[in-house]
Design a protein around this motif. Structure first.
Motif, PDB file in Angstrom:
ATOM      1  N   TYR A 242       0.823  -1.265   0.085  1.00 34.84           N
ATOM      2  CA  TYR A 242       0.207   0.246  -0.067  1.00 34.84           C
ATOM      3  C   TYR A 242       0.893   1.172  -0.046  1.00 34.84           C
ATOM      4  CZ  TYR A 242      -3.714  -3.228   1.502  1.00 34.84           C
ATOM      5  OH  TYR A 242      -4.693  -4.108   1.913  1.00 34.84           O
ATOM      6  N   GLY A 243       0.492   2.145  -0.733  1.00 29.36           N
ATOM      7  CA  GLY A 243       1.307   3.513  -0.584  1.00 29.36           C
ATOM      8  C   GLY A 243       1.335   4.252  -2.257  1.00 29.36           C
ATOM      9  N   PRO A 244       1.525   5.461  -2.129  1.00 30.59           N
ATOM     10  CA  PRO A 244       1.369   6.169  -3.446  1.00 30.59           C
ATOM     11  C   PRO A 244       2.727   5.928  -4.339  1.00 30.59           C
ATOM     12  CG  PRO A 244       2.039   7.789  -1.672  1.00 30.59           C
ATOM     13  CD  PRO A 244       1.495   6.399  -0.845  1.00 30.59           C
ATOM     14  N   PHE A 245       2.545   5.832  -5.455  1.00 28.48           N
ATOM     15  CA  PHE A 245       3.643   5.664  -6.444  1.00 28.48           C
ATOM     16  C   PHE A 245       4.656   6.830  -6.506  1.00 28.48           C
ATOM     17  CE2 PHE A 245       1.180   1.922  -8.957  1.00 28.48           C
ATOM     18  CZ  PHE A 245       1.222   1.434  -7.693  1.00 28.48           C
ATOM     19  N   GLU A 246       5.523   7.325  -5.674  1.00 26.90           N
ATOM     20  CA  GLU A 246       6.306   8.440  -5.676  1.00 26.90           C
ATOM     21  C   GLU A 246       7.564   8.285  -7.008  1.00 26.90           C
ATOM     22  OE1 GLU A 246       9.652   9.741  -2.905  1.00 26.90           O
ATOM     23  OE2 GLU A 246       7.507  10.313  -2.022  1.00 26.90           O
ATOM     24  N   ASP A 247       7.761   7.230  -7.005  1.00 28.00           N
ATOM     25  CA  ASP A 247       8.961   6.992  -8.104  1.00 28.00           C
ATOM     26  C   ASP A 247       8.325   6.013  -9.128  1.00 28.00           C
ATOM     27  OD1 ASP A 247      11.266   6.085  -9.600  1.00 28.00           O
ATOM     28  OD2 ASP A 247      12.485   6.622  -8.164  1.00 28.00           O
ATOM     29  N   LYS A 248       8.034   6.315 -10.306  1.00 28.73           N
ATOM     30  CA  LYS A 248       7.308   5.443 -11.137  1.00 28.73           C
ATOM     31  C   LYS A 248       8.345   4.566 -11.880  1.00 28.73           C
ATOM     32  CE  LYS A 248       3.347   7.282 -11.022  1.00 28.73           C
ATOM     33  NZ  LYS A 248       2.613   8.177 -11.970  1.00 28.73           N
ATOM     34  N   LEU A 249       9.603   4.791 -12.059  1.00 33.64           N
ATOM     35  CA  LEU A 249      10.679   3.881 -12.756  1.00 33.64           C
ATOM     36  C   LEU A 249      10.788   2.754 -11.545  1.00 33.64           C
ATOM     37  CD1 LEU A 249      13.006   6.158 -14.537  1.00 33.64           C
ATOM     38  CD2 LEU A 249      11.340   4.621 -15.336  1.00 33.64           C
ATOM     39  N   TYR A 250      10.798   3.614 -10.211  1.00 31.75           N
ATOM     40  CA  TYR A 250      11.259   2.349  -9.058  1.00 31.75           C
ATOM     41  C   TYR A 250       9.975   1.467  -8.990  1.00 31.75           C
ATOM     42  CZ  TYR A 250      12.517   0.393  -4.420  1.00 31.75           C
ATOM     43  OH  TYR A 250      12.552  -0.382  -3.319  1.00 31.75           O
ATOM     44  N   VAL A 251       8.922   1.917  -9.065  1.00 31.57           N
ATOM     45  CA  VAL A 251       7.815   1.011  -8.801  1.00 31.57           C
ATOM     46  C   VAL A 251       7.537   0.087 -10.045  1.00 31.57           C
ATOM     47  CG1 VAL A 251       4.952   1.119  -9.127  1.00 31.57           C
ATOM     48  CG2 VAL A 251       6.263   2.860  -7.943  1.00 31.57           C
ATOM     49  N   ASN A 252       8.024   0.316 -11.198  1.00 32.58           N
ATOM     50  CA  ASN A 252       8.067  -0.664 -12.400  1.00 32.58           C
ATOM     51  C   ASN A 252       9.280  -1.898 -12.058  1.00 32.58           C
ATOM     52  OD1 ASN A 252       5.919   0.700 -13.897  1.00 32.58           O
ATOM     53  ND2 ASN A 252       7.303   2.092 -14.833  1.00 32.58           N
ATOM     54  N   LYS A 253      10.267  -1.305 -11.391  1.00 32.59           N
ATOM     55  CA  LYS A 253      11.192  -2.308 -11.205  1.00 32.59           C
ATOM     56  C   LYS A 253      10.688  -3.217 -10.224  1.00 32.59           C
ATOM     57  CE  LYS A 253      15.815  -2.314  -8.924  1.00 32.59           C
ATOM     58  NZ  LYS A 253      16.738  -2.001  -8.100  1.00 32.59           N
ATOM     59  N   CYS A 254      10.059  -2.851  -9.156  1.00 34.44           N
ATOM     60  CA  CYS A 254       9.350  -3.637  -8.115  1.00 34.44           C
ATOM     61  C   CYS A 254       8.561  -4.679  -8.677  1.00 34.44           C
ATOM     62  CB  CYS A 254       8.835  -2.852  -6.995  1.00 34.44           C
ATOM     63  SG  CYS A 254      10.077  -1.769  -5.874  1.00 34.44           S
ATOM     64  N   LYS A 255       7.542  -4.053  -9.576  1.00 31.57           N
ATOM     65  CA  LYS A 255       6.647  -4.872 -10.185  1.00 31.57           C
ATOM     66  C   LYS A 255       7.123  -5.960 -11.038  1.00 31.57           C
ATOM     67  CE  LYS A 255       2.678  -1.859 -10.156  1.00 31.57           C
ATOM     68  NZ  LYS A 255       1.730  -0.927 -11.109  1.00 31.57           N
ATOM     69  N   LYS A 256       8.345  -5.801 -11.727  1.00 35.11           N
ATOM     70  CA  LYS A 256       9.043  -6.652 -12.412  1.00 35.11           C
ATOM     71  C   LYS A 256       9.492  -7.744 -11.746  1.00 35.11           C
ATOM     72  CE  LYS A 256      12.526  -7.058 -16.174  1.00 35.11           C
ATOM     73  NZ  LYS A 256      13.338  -6.256 -16.991  1.00 35.11           N
ATOM     74  N   ILE A 257      10.216  -7.466 -10.600  1.00 36.13           N
ATOM     75  CA  ILE A 257      10.629  -8.539  -9.712  1.00 36.13           C
ATOM     76  C   ILE A 257       9.548  -9.423  -9.289  1.00 36.13           C
ATOM     77  CG2 ILE A 257      11.776  -8.858  -7.493  1.00 36.13           C
ATOM     78  CD1 ILE A 257      13.173  -6.049  -8.010  1.00 36.13           C
TER      79      ILE A 257
END
Length: 383
Positions: A242-257
């Motif tokens: 839970y939480g706002p997506f402050e850093d979109k590139l970092y969020v995409n990295k996390c989703k890929k993992i």
């Protein structure tokens, strides 16, 4: 007796919630000390990362919000004219800045004060964890250059620093030297939660763990580290983020993992959650997993424990006694396997990983808003 009048500058405040802990820190200060101190806050009329203004909020005028008078602005930051005009009209005893690196609501404000007729007014600055090692990793060279330049021109020579823990005290010394004026006062917490008694689901299901992560999703909060440490777990694993997506590139990295996890590990990105809903969430999970790279306090850690949800945290927070009080576990970021071991122990219901949620709750309440903490915070604003 004349109440001390304090003018506060912070980029975000209620009804916003996406800026996380700094909003909660201010709200709790106003709630606990507002009967003894007159607080006036200048802030944006919109939430962190948003362009749309809050509904029903007036701009460029004072509005009473609980124990604080708030001046919402629709610009990106207060102009020199606005700052000087507000100081002229209010004649505050001191100014409080809720950030170090915020250009519009800290650097700019301090600079305007220093070059104005109000240069002798007392200024207190709370860096809110911005000088921790983990926080300095993001935009490292730019931040280090700013620190170097600001020291060179003695920009922060006369201010008072508000450190919320001994950890943050050391961070300030490391950045600005040992001759700075630092006052330590631990963050205050939500009195309404302290005065309540949590009820929660005590049922633990063997061979299953329900894990929650609540925070702004940025590199400092270390979500990718958390996800990677789940990969070898056996049993059913539910990990809700839970939480706002402050850093979109970092969020995409996390989703890929997350997409590469085994079938027994279910990771869901739930998005924003209003602060009023957070306590309800914590009660539904077995553990709050937060391997952060650095926190000056960690409001969300206290909130988890206040709901009876044990914490699994890094060694980069002031919460160094949670294991002693059977409220959770602390592990070093240098050893990711140690985090995995704790989670597997929870899955297996092993001895040493069984936590009484009432004890977790009791510890959170025991250390919250003590007389010493409130007195230390009063000294920040009333001396």
């Amino acid at each position: 007796m004349h109440k001390k009048r304090v003018l506060v500058f912070a980029s975000h405040y209620l009804p916003g919630y996406k800026a996380g802990g700094p909003i909660r820190s201010l709200d709790n200060i106003f709630a606990q000390l507002g009967n003894d101190v007159e607080f006036y806050l200048v802030t944006l009329n919109r939430d962190h990362g948003e362009n749309k203004p809050y509904k029903g909020v007036y701009v460029n005028r004072w509005t009473k919000v609980g124990n604080v008078s708030v001046y919402y602005i629709d610009e990106d930051f207060p102009s020199k004219k606005t700052i000087v005009s507000i100081i002229d009209n209010l004649r505050p005893d001191s100014i409080y800045l809720n950030s170090l690196f915020s250009f519009g609501f800290s650097i700019h404000v301090l600079w305007v004060v220093l070059i104005s007729k109000h240069r002798n007014i007392r200024v207190t600055l709370a860096p809110r964890g911005e000088l921790s090692r983990g926080a300095l990793e993001q935009g490292r060279y730019k931040k280090l250059l700013f620190i170097l330049l600001s020291k060179h021109i003695y920009m922060y020579k006369k201010i008072v620093w508000h450190a919320s823990s001994n950890y943050e005290y050391d961070d300030i010394i490391n950045a600005y030297g040992s001759f700075v004026n630092i006052k330590i006062a631990s963050n205050l917490v939500d009195a309404a939660v302290v005065n309540s008694r949590s009820s929660f689901n005590l049922n633990r299901i063997k061979n299953e763990v329900r894990i929650i992560f609540v925070s702004r999703i940025s590199k400092k909060k270390n979500l990718d580290y958390a996800i990677e440490s789940l990969s070898s777990l056996s049993g059913k694993v539910v990990f809700d983020v839970y939480g706002p997506f402050e850093d979109k590139l970092y969020v995409n990295k996390c989703k890929k993992i997350a997409s590469k996890m085994p079938n027994n590990i279910n990771i869901s990105f739930k998005g924003d959650v209003k602060h009023s809903e957070v306590s309800k969430l914590f009660k539904k999970y077995d553990v709050f997993y937060f391997p952060t790279k650095g926190e000056n306090f960690g409001q969300v850690i206290w909130e988890s424990m206040s709901c009876g949800c044990p914490v699994l945290i890094s060694d980069q927070t002031p919460w160094d006694k949670v294991e002693k009080h059977n409220a959770g576990w602390i592990r070093s970021l240098a050893n990711p396997d140690d985090f995995t071991e704790v989670l597997q122990g929870i899955v297996n219901n092993e001895k040493g990983y069984l936590v009484n949620r009432h004890d977790v709750c009791k510890y959170a309440f025991k250390i919250s808003n003590t007389r010493e903490n409130i007195t230390a915070n009063k000294k920040i604003f009333m001396n």
